[in-house]
Design a protein around this motif. Structure first.
Motif, PDB file in Angstrom:
ATOM      1  N   VAL A 103       0.828  -1.206   0.000  1.00  0.00           N
ATOM      2  CA  VAL A 103       0.000   0.000   0.000  1.00  0.00           C
ATOM      3  C   VAL A 103       0.866   1.261   0.000  1.00  0.00           C
ATOM      4  O   VAL A 103       0.501   2.266  -0.598  1.00  0.00           O
ATOM      5  CB  VAL A 103      -1.033  -0.025   1.144  1.00  0.00           C
ATOM      6  CG1 VAL A 103      -0.408   0.244   2.483  1.00  0.00           C
ATOM      7  CG2 VAL A 103      -2.177   0.924   0.870  1.00  0.00           C
ATOM      8  N   ARG A 104       2.024   1.224   0.615  1.00  0.00           N
ATOM      9  CA  ARG A 104       2.950   2.363   0.565  1.00  0.00           C
ATOM     10  C   ARG A 104       3.469   2.572  -0.849  1.00  0.00           C
ATOM     11  O   ARG A 104       3.644   3.704  -1.302  1.00  0.00           O
ATOM     12  CB  ARG A 104       4.137   2.133   1.494  1.00  0.00           C
ATOM     13  CG  ARG A 104       3.844   2.303   2.938  1.00  0.00           C
ATOM     14  CD  ARG A 104       5.100   2.049   3.743  1.00  0.00           C
ATOM     15  NE  ARG A 104       4.813   1.966   5.149  1.00  0.00           N
ATOM     16  CZ  ARG A 104       5.429   1.144   5.985  1.00  0.00           C
ATOM     17  NH1 ARG A 104       6.363   0.323   5.541  1.00  0.00           N
ATOM     18  NH2 ARG A 104       5.112   1.127   7.253  1.00  0.00           N
ATOM     19  N   SER A 105       3.735   1.468  -1.548  1.00  0.00           N
ATOM     20  CA  SER A 105       4.290   1.584  -2.901  1.00  0.00           C
ATOM     21  C   SER A 105       3.315   2.293  -3.840  1.00  0.00           C
ATOM     22  O   SER A 105       3.738   2.954  -4.787  1.00  0.00           O
ATOM     23  CB  SER A 105       4.680   0.212  -3.455  1.00  0.00           C
ATOM     24  OG  SER A 105       3.535  -0.556  -3.763  1.00  0.00           O
ATOM     25  N   PHE A 106       2.008   2.179  -3.588  1.00  0.00           N
ATOM     26  CA  PHE A 106       1.031   2.886  -4.411  1.00  0.00           C
ATOM     27  C   PHE A 106       1.272   4.390  -4.341  1.00  0.00           C
ATOM     28  O   PHE A 106       1.404   5.069  -5.359  1.00  0.00           O
ATOM     29  CB  PHE A 106      -0.395   2.545  -3.977  1.00  0.00           C
ATOM     30  CG  PHE A 106      -1.436   3.441  -4.603  1.00  0.00           C
ATOM     31  CD1 PHE A 106      -1.700   3.371  -5.958  1.00  0.00           C
ATOM     32  CD2 PHE A 106      -2.133   4.360  -3.838  1.00  0.00           C
ATOM     33  CE1 PHE A 106      -2.640   4.205  -6.540  1.00  0.00           C
ATOM     34  CE2 PHE A 106      -3.075   5.190  -4.408  1.00  0.00           C
ATOM     35  CZ  PHE A 106      -3.335   5.115  -5.767  1.00  0.00           C
ATOM     36  N   GLY A 107       1.325   4.927  -3.126  1.00  0.00           N
ATOM     37  CA  GLY A 107       1.548   6.364  -2.971  1.00  0.00           C
ATOM     38  C   GLY A 107       2.881   6.808  -3.534  1.00  0.00           C
ATOM     39  O   GLY A 107       2.978   7.850  -4.186  1.00  0.00           O
ATOM     40  N   ASN A 108       3.926   6.021  -3.293  1.00  0.00           N
ATOM     41  CA  ASN A 108       5.246   6.360  -3.828  1.00  0.00           C
ATOM     42  C   ASN A 108       5.240   6.360  -5.353  1.00  0.00           C
ATOM     43  O   ASN A 108       5.852   7.218  -5.987  1.00  0.00           O
ATOM     44  CB  ASN A 108       6.305   5.404  -3.286  1.00  0.00           C
ATOM     45  CG  ASN A 108       6.595   5.648  -1.821  1.00  0.00           C
ATOM     46  OD1 ASN A 108       6.366   6.731  -1.288  1.00  0.00           O
ATOM     47  ND2 ASN A 108       7.092   4.629  -1.146  1.00  0.00           N
ATOM     48  N   THR A 109       4.532   5.406  -5.948  1.00  0.00           N
ATOM     49  CA  THR A 109       4.445   5.338  -7.415  1.00  0.00           C
ATOM     50  C   THR A 109       3.712   6.560  -7.961  1.00  0.00           C
ATOM     51  O   THR A 109       4.115   7.137  -8.977  1.00  0.00           O
ATOM     52  CB  THR A 109       3.739   4.041  -7.861  1.00  0.00           C
ATOM     53  OG1 THR A 109       4.509   2.925  -7.398  1.00  0.00           O
ATOM     54  CG2 THR A 109       3.597   3.974  -9.367  1.00  0.00           C
ATOM     55  N   VAL A 110       2.632   6.965  -7.295  1.00  0.00           N
ATOM     56  CA  VAL A 110       1.892   8.162  -7.720  1.00  0.00           C
ATOM     57  C   VAL A 110       2.814   9.376  -7.704  1.00  0.00           C
ATOM     58  O   VAL A 110       2.874  10.143  -8.666  1.00  0.00           O
ATOM     59  CB  VAL A 110       0.656   8.399  -6.816  1.00  0.00           C
ATOM     60  CG1 VAL A 110       0.041   9.770  -7.069  1.00  0.00           C
ATOM     61  CG2 VAL A 110      -0.374   7.304  -7.025  1.00  0.00           C
ATOM     62  N   VAL A 111       3.558   9.565  -6.616  1.00  0.00           N
ATOM     63  CA  VAL A 111       4.461  10.714  -6.496  1.00  0.00           C
ATOM     64  C   VAL A 111       5.574  10.622  -7.537  1.00  0.00           C
ATOM     65  O   VAL A 111       5.924  11.630  -8.174  1.00  0.00           O
ATOM     66  CB  VAL A 111       5.030  10.825  -5.063  1.00  0.00           C
ATOM     67  CG1 VAL A 111       6.130  11.885  -4.982  1.00  0.00           C
ATOM     68  CG2 VAL A 111       3.914  11.142  -4.079  1.00  0.00           C
ATOM     69  N   ASP A 112       6.148   9.439  -7.763  1.00  0.00           N
ATOM     70  CA  ASP A 112       7.193   9.267  -8.773  1.00  0.00           C
ATOM     71  C   ASP A 112       6.681   9.639 -10.166  1.00  0.00           C
ATOM     72  O   ASP A 112       7.367  10.317 -10.932  1.00  0.00           O
ATOM     73  CB  ASP A 112       7.716   7.827  -8.783  1.00  0.00           C
ATOM     74  CG  ASP A 112       8.494   7.473  -7.518  1.00  0.00           C
ATOM     75  OD1 ASP A 112       8.839   8.384  -6.741  1.00  0.00           O
ATOM     76  OD2 ASP A 112       8.736   6.258  -7.295  1.00  0.00           O
ATOM     77  N   CYS A 113       5.476   9.213 -10.492  1.00  0.00           N
ATOM     78  CA  CYS A 113       4.881   9.539 -11.791  1.00  0.00           C
ATOM     79  C   CYS A 113       4.642  11.046 -11.917  1.00  0.00           C
ATOM     80  O   CYS A 113       4.892  11.640 -12.969  1.00  0.00           O
ATOM     81  CB  CYS A 113       3.570   8.785 -11.996  1.00  0.00           C
ATOM     82  SG  CYS A 113       3.786   7.014 -12.242  1.00  0.00           S
ATOM     83  N   LEU A 114       4.175  11.648 -10.837  1.00  0.00           N
ATOM     84  CA  LEU A 114       3.926  13.079 -10.835  1.00  0.00           C
ATOM     85  C   LEU A 114       5.227  13.850 -11.084  1.00  0.00           C
ATOM     86  O   LEU A 114       5.261  14.797 -11.863  1.00  0.00           O
ATOM     87  CB  LEU A 114       3.302  13.491  -9.504  1.00  0.00           C
ATOM     88  CG  LEU A 114       2.931  14.949  -9.330  1.00  0.00           C
ATOM     89  CD1 LEU A 114       1.880  15.351 -10.362  1.00  0.00           C
ATOM     90  CD2 LEU A 114       2.435  15.200  -7.927  1.00  0.00           C
TER      91      LEU A 114
END
Length: 119
Positions: A103-114
C-alpha cells in the motif's frame, strides 16, 4: 484548492467543511505509539513520521488516504491538487504478502509519476 472542493457538488457544500477537516486531520489519541498509523475518521493522515503508516515515504505531508476492504486505495495529495485511486479486488492475501509495503508503494508510485510529468 482541492480541499476547498471536497464535499462540494455543483457549488453546493454537501458535507460540512468542518467534517472534511476533522476526517482528514489526526484524531488519534496523543498518547498512542507514534509508530502506529495516524488517523482522522477512517482516513490515514500523513503528518508525523511513523514506521507503520500506510502512506508512502515519498508522499508529502498533509496528504491522506482511505483503504477499502478489497485493497482499493484512494489517495489525496492536496499540495499537488491530486486524487489517485487504485482499483483492486482481492479478498485475502497470499502467504508472506507484505501489506504495508504494497500500500505504501502505491503512494510512492503516484508521487514518482507526478515528478516525471512535472520534469
Amino acid at each position: 484548492m482541492l480541499i476547498k472542493l471536497l464535499g462540494n457538488i455543483n457549488g453546493k457544500q454537501i458535507v460540512p467543511k468542518e467534517m472534511i477537516h476533522m476526517a482528514t486531520s489526526i484524531q488519534s489519541p496523543a498518547n498512542l505509539d507514534r509508530d502506529l498509523p495516524q488517523n482522522g475518521f477512517l482516513w490515514f493522515v500523513k503528518d508525523l513520521p511513523s514506521k507503520k503508516t500506510e502512506i508512502g515515504d515519498n508522499v508529502p505531508g498533509g496528504s491522506f488516504q482511505i483503504l477499502g476492504y478489497t485493497g482499493v486505495t484512494l489517495l489525496v495529495i492536496p499540495e499537488e491538487n491530486l486524487v489517485a485511486v487504485r482499483m483492486f479486488n482481492s479478498f485475502g492475501s497470499p502467504e508472506g504478502f507484505d501489506y504495508l509495503s504494497d500500500v505504501r508503494s502505491f503512494g510512492n508510485t503516484v508521487v514518482d509519476c507526478l515528478e516525471k510529468v512535472i520534469k
